[in-house]
Design a protein around this motif. Structure first.
Motif, PDB file in Angstrom:
ATOM      1  N   SER A 156       0.793  -1.243   0.000  1.00 61.08           N
ATOM      2  CA  SER A 156       0.000   0.000   0.000  1.00 61.08           C
ATOM      3  C   SER A 156       0.818   1.282   0.000  1.00 61.08           C
ATOM      4  CB  SER A 156      -0.942  -0.009   1.210  1.00 61.08           C
ATOM      5  OG  SER A 156      -0.264  -0.437   2.377  1.00 61.08           O
ATOM      6  N   GLY A 157       2.142   1.190   0.153  1.00 63.04           N
ATOM      7  CA  GLY A 157       2.998   2.366   0.050  1.00 63.04           C
ATOM      8  C   GLY A 157       2.615   3.455   1.045  1.00 63.04           C
ATOM      9  N   LEU A 158       2.496   4.681   0.539  1.00 63.01           N
ATOM     10  CA  LEU A 158       2.132   5.825   1.384  1.00 63.01           C
ATOM     11  C   LEU A 158       0.620   5.950   1.566  1.00 63.01           C
ATOM     12  CD1 LEU A 158       4.675   8.416  -0.033  1.00 63.01           C
ATOM     13  CD2 LEU A 158       4.684   7.433   2.272  1.00 63.01           C
TER      14      LEU A 158
ATOM     15  N   ARG B 255     -11.313   5.251   8.121  1.00 62.19           N
ATOM     16  CA  ARG B 255     -11.741   4.390   7.012  1.00 62.19           C
ATOM     17  C   ARG B 255     -10.589   3.650   6.333  1.00 62.19           C
ATOM     18  NH1 ARG B 255     -15.131   7.190   3.093  1.00 62.19           N
ATOM     19  NH2 ARG B 255     -15.185   9.144   4.209  1.00 62.19           N
ATOM     20  N   VAL B 256      -9.370   3.879   6.850  1.00 58.74           N
ATOM     21  CA  VAL B 256      -8.210   3.140   6.340  1.00 58.74           C
ATOM     22  C   VAL B 256      -7.346   2.717   7.519  1.00 58.74           C
ATOM     23  CG1 VAL B 256      -8.080   4.315   4.084  1.00 58.74           C
ATOM     24  CG2 VAL B 256      -6.900   5.295   6.049  1.00 58.74           C
ATOM     25  N   ASP B 257      -6.643   1.599   7.369  1.00 59.80           N
ATOM     26  CA  ASP B 257      -5.629   1.244   8.361  1.00 59.80           C
ATOM     27  C   ASP B 257      -4.469   0.571   7.641  1.00 59.80           C
ATOM     28  OD1 ASP B 257      -5.866  -1.915   8.989  1.00 59.80           O
ATOM     29  OD2 ASP B 257      -7.820  -1.074   8.517  1.00 59.80           O
ATOM     30  N   PHE B 258      -3.299   0.714   8.220  1.00 66.32           N
ATOM     31  CA  PHE B 258      -2.088   0.232   7.562  1.00 66.32           C
ATOM     32  C   PHE B 258      -1.271  -0.592   8.543  1.00 66.32           C
ATOM     33  CE2 PHE B 258      -3.398   4.152   5.564  1.00 66.32           C
ATOM     34  CZ  PHE B 258      -3.445   3.787   4.231  1.00 66.32           C
ATOM     35  N   ARG B 259      -0.769  -1.716   8.053  1.00 67.07           N
ATOM     36  CA  ARG B 259       0.116  -2.495   8.905  1.00 67.07           C
ATOM     37  C   ARG B 259       1.272  -3.058   8.097  1.00 67.07           C
ATOM     38  NH1 ARG B 259      -3.307  -7.586  11.115  1.00 67.07           N
ATOM     39  NH2 ARG B 259      -1.265  -8.464  11.560  1.00 67.07           N
ATOM     40  N   GLN B 260       2.369  -3.267   8.804  1.00 60.42           N
ATOM     41  CA  GLN B 260       3.561  -3.793   8.154  1.00 60.42           C
ATOM     42  C   GLN B 260       3.397  -5.294   7.953  1.00 60.42           C
ATOM     43  OE1 GLN B 260       6.209  -5.909   9.167  1.00 60.42           O
ATOM     44  NE2 GLN B 260       7.500  -5.424   7.409  1.00 60.42           N
ATOM     45  N   GLY B 261       3.797  -5.810   6.808  1.00 52.61           N
ATOM     46  CA  GLY B 261       3.726  -7.243   6.564  1.00 52.61           C
ATOM     47  C   GLY B 261       4.176  -7.556   5.151  1.00 52.61           C
ATOM     48  N   ASP B 262       4.237  -8.868   4.856  1.00 48.07           N
ATOM     49  CA  ASP B 262       4.769  -9.326   3.574  1.00 48.07           C
ATOM     50  C   ASP B 262       3.635  -9.894   2.718  1.00 48.07           C
ATOM     51  OD1 ASP B 262       6.097 -10.724   1.478  1.00 48.07           O
ATOM     52  OD2 ASP B 262       7.858 -10.953   2.753  1.00 48.07           O
ATOM     53  N   ALA B 263       3.585  -9.452   1.469  1.00 50.31           N
ATOM     54  CA  ALA B 263       2.539  -9.900   0.540  1.00 50.31           C
ATOM     55  C   ALA B 263       2.548 -11.411   0.338  1.00 50.31           C
ATOM     56  CB  ALA B 263       2.733  -9.204  -0.807  1.00 50.31           C
ATOM     57  N   THR B 264       3.684 -12.061   0.577  1.00 51.83           N
ATOM     58  CA  THR B 264       3.764 -13.512   0.344  1.00 51.83           C
ATOM     59  C   THR B 264       3.317 -14.314   1.563  1.00 51.83           C
ATOM     60  OG1 THR B 264       6.079 -13.624   1.036  1.00 51.83           O
ATOM     61  CG2 THR B 264       5.655 -13.230  -1.308  1.00 51.83           C
ATOM     62  N   SER B 265       2.945 -13.620   2.641  1.00 53.11           N
ATOM     63  CA  SER B 265       2.494 -14.301   3.863  1.00 53.11           C
ATOM     64  C   SER B 265       1.561 -13.337   4.606  1.00 53.11           C
ATOM     65  CB  SER B 265       3.725 -14.662   4.699  1.00 53.11           C
ATOM     66  OG  SER B 265       3.339 -15.215   5.917  1.00 53.11           O
ATOM     67  N   LEU B 266       0.339 -13.209   4.121  1.00 52.22           N
ATOM     68  CA  LEU B 266      -0.561 -12.164   4.633  1.00 52.22           C
ATOM     69  C   LEU B 266      -1.101 -12.532   6.018  1.00 52.22           C
ATOM     70  CD1 LEU B 266      -2.621 -11.359   1.394  1.00 52.22           C
ATOM     71  CD2 LEU B 266      -0.808  -9.962   2.424  1.00 52.22           C
ATOM     72  N   PRO B 267      -1.109 -11.579   6.953  1.00 50.26           N
ATOM     73  CA  PRO B 267      -1.564 -11.870   8.316  1.00 50.26           C
ATOM     74  C   PRO B 267      -3.083 -11.716   8.475  1.00 50.26           C
ATOM     75  CG  PRO B 267      -0.733  -9.644   8.196  1.00 50.26           C
ATOM     76  CD  PRO B 267      -0.590 -10.211   6.802  1.00 50.26           C
ATOM     77  N   PHE B 268      -3.842 -12.332   7.541  1.00 55.32           N
ATOM     78  CA  PHE B 268      -5.299 -12.204   7.579  1.00 55.32           C
ATOM     79  C   PHE B 268      -5.940 -13.581   7.418  1.00 55.32           C
ATOM     80  CE2 PHE B 268      -3.677  -8.295   5.472  1.00 55.32           C
ATOM     81  CZ  PHE B 268      -3.947  -7.409   6.512  1.00 55.32           C
TER      82      PHE B 268
ATOM     83  N   PHE C 259       6.825   3.507   5.414  1.00 59.06           N
ATOM     84  CA  PHE C 259       5.674   3.855   4.573  1.00 59.06           C
ATOM     85  C   PHE C 259       4.371   3.678   5.356  1.00 59.06           C
ATOM     86  CE2 PHE C 259       7.191   3.396  -0.148  1.00 59.06           C
ATOM     87  CZ  PHE C 259       7.999   4.502   0.017  1.00 59.06           C
ATOM     88  N   CYS C 260       4.288   2.591   6.149  1.00 59.57           N
ATOM     89  CA  CYS C 260       3.055   2.369   6.935  1.00 59.57           C
ATOM     90  C   CYS C 260       2.853   3.518   7.928  1.00 59.57           C
ATOM     91  CB  CYS C 260       3.139   1.038   7.681  1.00 59.57           C
ATOM     92  SG  CYS C 260       3.254  -0.387   6.577  1.00 59.57           S
ATOM     93  N   ASP C 261       3.928   3.939   8.577  1.00 60.57           N
ATOM     94  CA  ASP C 261       3.826   5.044   9.543  1.00 60.57           C
ATOM     95  C   ASP C 261       3.380   6.329   8.841  1.00 60.57           C
ATOM     96  OD1 ASP C 261       4.759   3.248  11.410  1.00 60.57           O
ATOM     97  OD2 ASP C 261       6.816   4.020  11.416  1.00 60.57           O
ATOM     98  N   ALA C 262       3.998   6.619   7.698  1.00 61.14           N
ATOM     99  CA  ALA C 262       3.635   7.843   6.969  1.00 61.14           C
ATOM    100  C   ALA C 262       2.193   7.748   6.466  1.00 61.14           C
ATOM    101  CB  ALA C 262       4.594   8.068   5.806  1.00 61.14           C
ATOM    102  N   ALA C 263       1.791   6.555   5.990  1.00 60.36           N
ATOM    103  CA  ALA C 263       0.423   6.381   5.481  1.00 60.36           C
ATOM    104  C   ALA C 263      -0.598   6.668   6.585  1.00 60.36           C
ATOM    105  CB  ALA C 263       0.238   4.959   4.942  1.00 60.36           C
ATOM    106  N   THR C 264      -0.307   6.215   7.798  1.00 59.87           N
ATOM    107  CA  THR C 264      -1.221   6.441   8.920  1.00 59.87           C
ATOM    108  C   THR C 264      -1.308   7.935   9.239  1.00 59.87           C
ATOM    109  OG1 THR C 264      -0.692   4.261   9.794  1.00 59.87           O
ATOM    110  CG2 THR C 264      -1.656   5.838  11.349  1.00 59.87           C
ATOM    111  N   ALA C 265      -0.153   8.597   9.301  1.00 59.65           N
ATOM    112  CA  ALA C 265      -0.145  10.033   9.606  1.00 59.65           C
ATOM    113  C   ALA C 265      -0.891  10.824   8.531  1.00 59.65           C
ATOM    114  CB  ALA C 265       1.303  10.526   9.716  1.00 59.65           C
ATOM    115  N   MET C 266      -0.633  10.509   7.260  1.00 57.18           N
ATOM    116  CA  MET C 266      -1.233  11.278   6.159  1.00 57.18           C
ATOM    117  C   MET C 266      -2.752  11.079   6.102  1.00 57.18           C
ATOM    118  SD  MET C 266       1.844  10.488   3.505  1.00 57.18           S
ATOM    119  CE  MET C 266       1.306  11.358   2.044  1.00 57.18           C
TER     120      MET C 266
END
Ligand SMILES: C[S@@+](CC[C@H](N)C(=O)[O-])C[C@H]1O[C@@H](n2cnc3c(N)ncnc32)[C@H](O)[C@@H]1O
Length: 272
Positions: free
Chosen positions: A72-74, A114-127, A98-105
């Motif tokens: 999700s980048g910024l 209406r948005v939330d951001f978390r650090q993680g790897d696309a090849t092992s999604l924590p969902f 990027f996750c920290d900046a995305a949350t602040a912005m």
């Protein structure tokens, strides 16, 4: 490899602070900021916000949709979707900065709920399985060698029948990529699929491909405009804020990569 990718993108320290400084220098009122004010820096893919809106139209979103943005980048695309369709978007990205900046912005433009951001790897999604109604990924797989795992994970977390849009830079027929480019300063963290490989990867992950669009020509024009602006006074707030001074070289290289068809940009609308 993950560390090298994250440091390529997030090595510049306090990104939100740097972006806020640039916005103020550009005369923006930080108390009246809109998502459009951020689009030149937070929609970090070729053709920017226009591409996000075009692709999002295929996702069948409404106010009840729970959407995942993979890489999700910024957070620009996530905010654009949340604002346009009133849906909730979760972003996941390898780069903590990027996750920290995305949350602040998101707080700056009143979209924090209406948005939330978390650090993680696309090849092992924590969902959990089937956690999302729709998912998208834009300009992320270029950094991922294990694309089979990435798309299998996207399929796993989607509800049956859910839409998935993948918009990425692919290896073209015109020769090797000229570096540096915005996703890599050298080849070791660049993993481009060809268009044929991409279609097989998506089908093997269990997706039905509903539509495919090659936007290479429009992408070439977009980067020609960007390179021309960089050569002049330049846009006030752009990817240079976090990629650094060599973004001007990256932009010139992208014009050549697109013109020579060393790369192509292609989007795939898929159904789980
Ligand atoms: C070019 S940016 C695109 C960001 C965003 N999709 C957009 O269009 O604005 C690529 C992003 O992919 C992320 N990324 C790269 N490899 C990843 C991985 N294995 N898992 C999650 N994110 C990854 C990077 O941290 C970076 O934020």
């Amino acid at each position: 490899m993950a560390d090298e990718v994250a440091s390529h993108y997030g090595g510049a320290g306090d990104l939100a602070g740097a972006i806020a400084d640039r916005l103020r220098q550009a005369g923006k009122d930080m108390d009246r900021l809109t998502t459009a004010d951020l689009a030149s820096v937070d929609e970090f893919h070729i053709r920017g916000r226009k591409a996000t809106l075009e692709l999002a139209a295929s996702l069948n979103l409404d106010g009840n949709s729970r959407v995942l943005d993979i890489g999700s980048g910024l957070g620009g695309p996530a905010r654009t979707l949340a604002e346009t369709f009133f849906c909730h978007v979760t972003g996941i990205d390898l780069t903590q900065a990027f996750c920290d900046a995305a949350t602040a912005m998101s707080g700056w433009v009143g979209l924090a709920d209406r948005v939330d951001f978390r650090q993680g790897d696309a090849t092992s999604l924590p969902f959990d399985d089937h956690a999302f109604d729709a998912a998208m990924t834009m300009h992320v797989a270029m950094n991922i060698a294990a694309k089979d795992r990435m798309y299998a994970e996207a399929r796993r977390v989607l509800k049956p029948g859910g839409r998935f849009v993948a918009y990425d830079v692919l290896q073209g027929e015109g020769g090797e990529v000229i570096y540096p480019v915005p996703w890599a300063r050298e080849p070791s963290i660049s993993h481009l699929a060809t268009p044929d490989a991409m279609a097989s990867l998506l089908r093997d992950a269990g997706f039905r491909i509903v539509a495919t669009e090659d936007s290479t020509e429009a992408s070439q024009r977009w980067f020609e405009d960007m390179a021309a602006r960089m050569a002049g006074s330049g846009p006030a707030v752009t990817f240079q804020t976090f990629l650094g001074a060599d973004f001007a070289t990256m932009a010139r290289n992208q014009v050549a990569n697109l013109r020579d068809r060393r790369i192509r940009t292609v989007s795939y609308v898929c159904e789980a």
